[in-house]
Scaffold this active site. Structure first.
Site, PDB file in Angstrom:
ATOM      1  N   ARG A   1      21.953   7.335  22.398  1.00 18.31           N
ATOM      2  CA  ARG A   1      22.533   8.788  22.675  1.00 18.31           C
ATOM      3  C   ARG A   1      23.544   8.933  21.804  1.00 18.31           C
ATOM      4  O   ARG A   1      23.915   7.959  21.151  1.00 18.31           O
ATOM      5  CB  ARG A   1      23.035   8.568  24.201  1.00 18.31           C
ATOM      6  CG  ARG A   1      21.975   8.420  25.360  1.00 18.31           C
ATOM      7  CD  ARG A   1      22.540   9.035  26.576  1.00 18.31           C
ATOM      8  NE  ARG A   1      23.162   7.856  27.098  1.00 18.31           N
ATOM      9  CZ  ARG A   1      24.601   7.691  27.360  1.00 18.31           C
ATOM     10  NH1 ARG A   1      25.214   9.189  27.279  1.00 18.31           N
ATOM     11  NH2 ARG A   1      25.272   6.744  28.183  1.00 18.31           N
TER      12      ARG A   1
ATOM     13  N   LEU B   1      22.316 -12.863  21.334  1.00 18.79           N
ATOM     14  CA  LEU B   1      22.927 -13.294  19.942  1.00 18.79           C
ATOM     15  C   LEU B   1      22.056 -14.668  19.558  1.00 18.79           C
ATOM     16  O   LEU B   1      21.697 -14.841  18.477  1.00 18.79           O
ATOM     17  CB  LEU B   1      24.254 -13.711  20.033  1.00 18.79           C
ATOM     18  CG  LEU B   1      25.094 -12.394  19.966  1.00 18.79           C
ATOM     19  CD1 LEU B   1      26.819 -12.509  20.034  1.00 18.79           C
ATOM     20  CD2 LEU B   1      24.981 -11.537  18.639  1.00 18.79           C
TER      21      LEU B   1
ATOM     22  N   ASN C   1      28.898   0.715  17.647  1.00 16.08           N
ATOM     23  CA  ASN C   1      29.482   2.100  18.140  1.00 16.08           C
ATOM     24  C   ASN C   1      29.431   2.322  19.744  1.00 16.08           C
ATOM     25  O   ASN C   1      30.169   3.116  19.971  1.00 16.08           O
ATOM     26  CB  ASN C   1      27.968   2.962  17.667  1.00 16.08           C
ATOM     27  CG  ASN C   1      27.900   4.314  18.693  1.00 16.08           C
ATOM     28  OD1 ASN C   1      28.713   5.243  18.361  1.00 16.08           O
ATOM     29  ND2 ASN C   1      27.067   4.409  19.680  1.00 16.08           N
TER      30      ASN C   1
ATOM     31  N   TYR D   1      41.749   2.927  27.299  1.00 21.61           N
ATOM     32  CA  TYR D   1      40.872   3.274  26.265  1.00 21.61           C
ATOM     33  C   TYR D   1      41.699   3.005  24.853  1.00 21.61           C
ATOM     34  O   TYR D   1      41.301   2.513  23.884  1.00 21.61           O
ATOM     35  CB  TYR D   1      40.466   4.722  26.327  1.00 21.61           C
ATOM     36  CG  TYR D   1      39.357   5.072  25.369  1.00 21.61           C
ATOM     37  CD1 TYR D   1      38.063   4.596  25.044  1.00 21.61           C
ATOM     38  CD2 TYR D   1      39.634   6.081  24.303  1.00 21.61           C
ATOM     39  CE1 TYR D   1      37.271   5.164  24.365  1.00 21.61           C
ATOM     40  CE2 TYR D   1      38.950   6.609  23.358  1.00 21.61           C
ATOM     41  CZ  TYR D   1      37.609   6.128  23.393  1.00 21.61           C
ATOM     42  OH  TYR D   1      36.630   6.499  22.498  1.00 21.61           O
TER      43      TYR D   1
HETATM   44  N1  NAP Z   1      32.382  11.378  21.986  1.00 22.60           N
HETATM   45  C1  NAP Z   1      33.542  11.539  21.491  1.00 22.60           C
HETATM   46  O1  NAP Z   1      34.474  12.428  21.492  1.00 22.60           O
HETATM   47  C2  NAP Z   1      34.316  10.147  20.554  1.00 22.60           C
HETATM   48  C3  NAP Z   1      35.638  10.642  20.211  1.00 22.60           C
HETATM   49  C4  NAP Z   1      36.180   9.419  19.835  1.00 22.60           C
HETATM   50  C5  NAP Z   1      35.489   7.986  19.784  1.00 22.60           C
HETATM   51  N2  NAP Z   1      34.339   7.865  20.434  1.00 22.60           N
HETATM   52  C6  NAP Z   1      33.648   6.604  20.326  1.00 22.60           C
HETATM   53  O2  NAP Z   1      32.279   6.896  19.774  1.00 22.60           O
HETATM   54  C7  NAP Z   1      31.440   5.751  20.253  1.00 22.60           C
HETATM   55  C8  NAP Z   1      30.052   6.478  20.760  1.00 22.60           C
HETATM   56  O3  NAP Z   1      30.327   7.569  21.658  1.00 22.60           O
HETATM   57  P1  NAP Z   1      29.514   8.676  22.230  1.00 22.60           P
HETATM   58  O4  NAP Z   1      30.332   9.892  22.625  1.00 22.60           O
HETATM   59  O5  NAP Z   1      28.462   8.849  21.293  1.00 22.60           O
HETATM   60  O6  NAP Z   1      29.116   7.809  23.709  1.00 22.60           O
HETATM   61  P2  NAP Z   1      27.908   8.165  24.793  1.00 22.60           P
HETATM   62  O7  NAP Z   1      27.309   9.571  24.523  1.00 22.60           O
HETATM   63  O8  NAP Z   1      28.656   7.955  26.019  1.00 22.60           O
HETATM   64  O9  NAP Z   1      26.856   6.898  24.416  1.00 22.60           O
HETATM   65  C9  NAP Z   1      27.587   5.732  24.371  1.00 22.60           C
HETATM   66  C10 NAP Z   1      26.361   4.747  23.963  1.00 22.60           C
HETATM   67  O10 NAP Z   1      26.938   3.392  24.060  1.00 22.60           O
HETATM   68  C11 NAP Z   1      25.787   2.901  24.900  1.00 22.60           C
HETATM   69  N3  NAP Z   1      26.624   1.791  25.752  1.00 22.60           N
HETATM   70  C12 NAP Z   1      27.806   1.813  26.625  1.00 22.60           C
HETATM   71  N4  NAP Z   1      28.054   0.867  27.299  1.00 22.60           N
HETATM   72  C13 NAP Z   1      27.181  -0.022  26.911  1.00 22.60           C
HETATM   73  C14 NAP Z   1      26.833  -1.316  27.490  1.00 22.60           C
HETATM   74  N5  NAP Z   1      27.766  -1.949  28.423  1.00 22.60           N
HETATM   75  N6  NAP Z   1      25.602  -1.908  26.784  1.00 22.60           N
HETATM   76  C15 NAP Z   1      24.972  -1.465  25.906  1.00 22.60           C
HETATM   77  N7  NAP Z   1      25.139  -0.219  25.566  1.00 22.60           N
HETATM   78  C16 NAP Z   1      26.231   0.481  25.989  1.00 22.60           C
HETATM   79  C17 NAP Z   1      25.280   3.768  25.781  1.00 22.60           C
HETATM   80  O11 NAP Z   1      24.206   3.271  26.381  1.00 22.60           O
HETATM   81  P3  NAP Z   1      23.461   4.027  27.421  1.00 22.60           P
HETATM   82  O12 NAP Z   1      22.487   5.065  26.619  1.00 22.60           O
HETATM   83  O13 NAP Z   1      22.499   2.951  28.123  1.00 22.60           O
HETATM   84  O14 NAP Z   1      24.211   4.563  28.511  1.00 22.60           O
HETATM   85  C18 NAP Z   1      25.174   5.111  24.917  1.00 22.60           C
HETATM   86  O15 NAP Z   1      24.120   4.745  23.976  1.00 22.60           O
HETATM   87  C19 NAP Z   1      32.133   4.932  21.384  1.00 22.60           C
HETATM   88  O16 NAP Z   1      32.544   3.673  20.865  1.00 22.60           O
HETATM   89  C20 NAP Z   1      33.303   6.163  21.656  1.00 22.60           C
HETATM   90  O17 NAP Z   1      34.460   5.272  22.302  1.00 22.60           O
HETATM   91  C21 NAP Z   1      33.602   9.188  20.971  1.00 22.60           C
END
Ligand code: NAP
Length: 227
Positions: free
Chosen positions: A17, A54, A68, A133
């Site tokens: 996602r 791993l 990510n 966070y």
């Molecule tokens: N969105 C923002 O505005 C933003 C801003 C700054 C930084 N970020 C960073 O960018 C990265 C991606 O964010 P996003 O917004 O794309 O997040 P997201 O839409 O919530 O997607 C998160 C992804 O990480 C996976 N994930 C979460 N916990 C997991 C676990 N325990 N094991 C395996 N997979 C896991 C989820 O898997 P599932 O599909 O199974 O749930 C999902 O595919 C993150 O590190 C976030 O902190 C995001």
């Protein structure tokens, strides 16, 4: 004779996602083979799941590692519970460390590698209820710099990408529609980033075209942190 282009393999966590999926698509479009294990196969929150995954994949040729996946449970400093804190440290930091430790040596042995950690502007600035966070993402920046220093001589470039507000499930879960409207007004570009915009920059950072940028936290926030 022109050399055939090298075939790279990337491992992207959280590729199902949001930003992760866009990075997977960007890399595939540039000819990279991508491994993107779903959570049921590799649960980054569970130490046992990480270790057994791993063990069975450590010999995989991973040239590009994109850490990510991330989690953001909102809490004020006063309300952070130990279990929540430990779970966030495990996903945002512990699992990243284990993936780097496992796959960087192979990159060094082959003389080429790229590691990209998804950080956040909240590693540099913060906002109420982002303490846990912010702490994990600030530590992720530190890991990025240490890994860049240690693996650089082996041809491995390590960076962090720090998005501001991106239009994803995570952003919508953590901000009401009214809050998002207010946030748009605070961003000089007056809109959230799209996942494709982030993926284009991620694609550059892990490519051959990036030959000298390492150990940096690359902020992509539409100018939000300039104010
Ligand atoms: N969105 C923002 O505005 C933003 C801003 C700054 C930084 N970020 C960073 O960018 C990265 C991606 O964010 P996003 O917004 O794309 O997040 P997201 O839409 O919530 O997607 C998160 C992804 O990480 C996976 N994930 C979460 N916990 C997991 C676990 N325990 N094991 C395996 N997979 C896991 C989820 O898997 P599932 O599909 O199974 O749930 C999902 O595919 C993150 O590190 C976030 O902190 C995001």
């Amino acid at each position: 004779m022109t050399q055939a282009p090298r075939q790279y393999t990337a491992l992207v966590t959280g590729g199902a996602r949001g930003i992760g999926r866009a990075i997977v698509e960007e890399l595939q479009a540039s000819g990279v083979s991508v491994l993107a294990p779903p959570r049921r196969e590799l649960d980054l929150a569970a130490v046992q799941s990480v270790e057994s995954w791993l063990l069975s994949h450590r010999d995989e040729k991973v040239d590009i590692l994109v850490n990510n996946a991330g989690t953001n449970v909102l809490n004020a400093v006063a309300d952070i519970e130990l279990a929540t804190w430990e779970a966030m440290v495990q996903v945002n930091l512990g699992a990243v460390l284990r993936l780097v430790q496992t796959f960087a040596p192979g990159m060094v042995a082959r003389g080429w590698g790229r590691i990209l950690n998804l950080s956040s502007i909240f590693s540099l600035v913060t906002r109420e209820r982002r303490a846990a966070y912010s702490m994990t993402k600030a530590a992720l920046n530190a890991l990025t710099r240490s890994a860049a220093v240690e693996y650089g001589p082996g041809g491995v470039l390590v960076n962090a990408l720090a998005p501001g507000y991106v239009d994803t499930d995570l952003t919508r879960a953590n901000n009401s529609p009214e809050a998002l409207e207010r946030i748009r007004g605070l961003i000089p570009l007056r809109r959230l980033a799209s996942v494709a915009e982030l993926a284009r920059i991620a694609g550059f950072l892990v490519s051959e075209a990036n030959s000298y940028l390492t150990g940096q936290v690359v902020v992509v926030d539409g100018g939000f942190t300039c104010l």
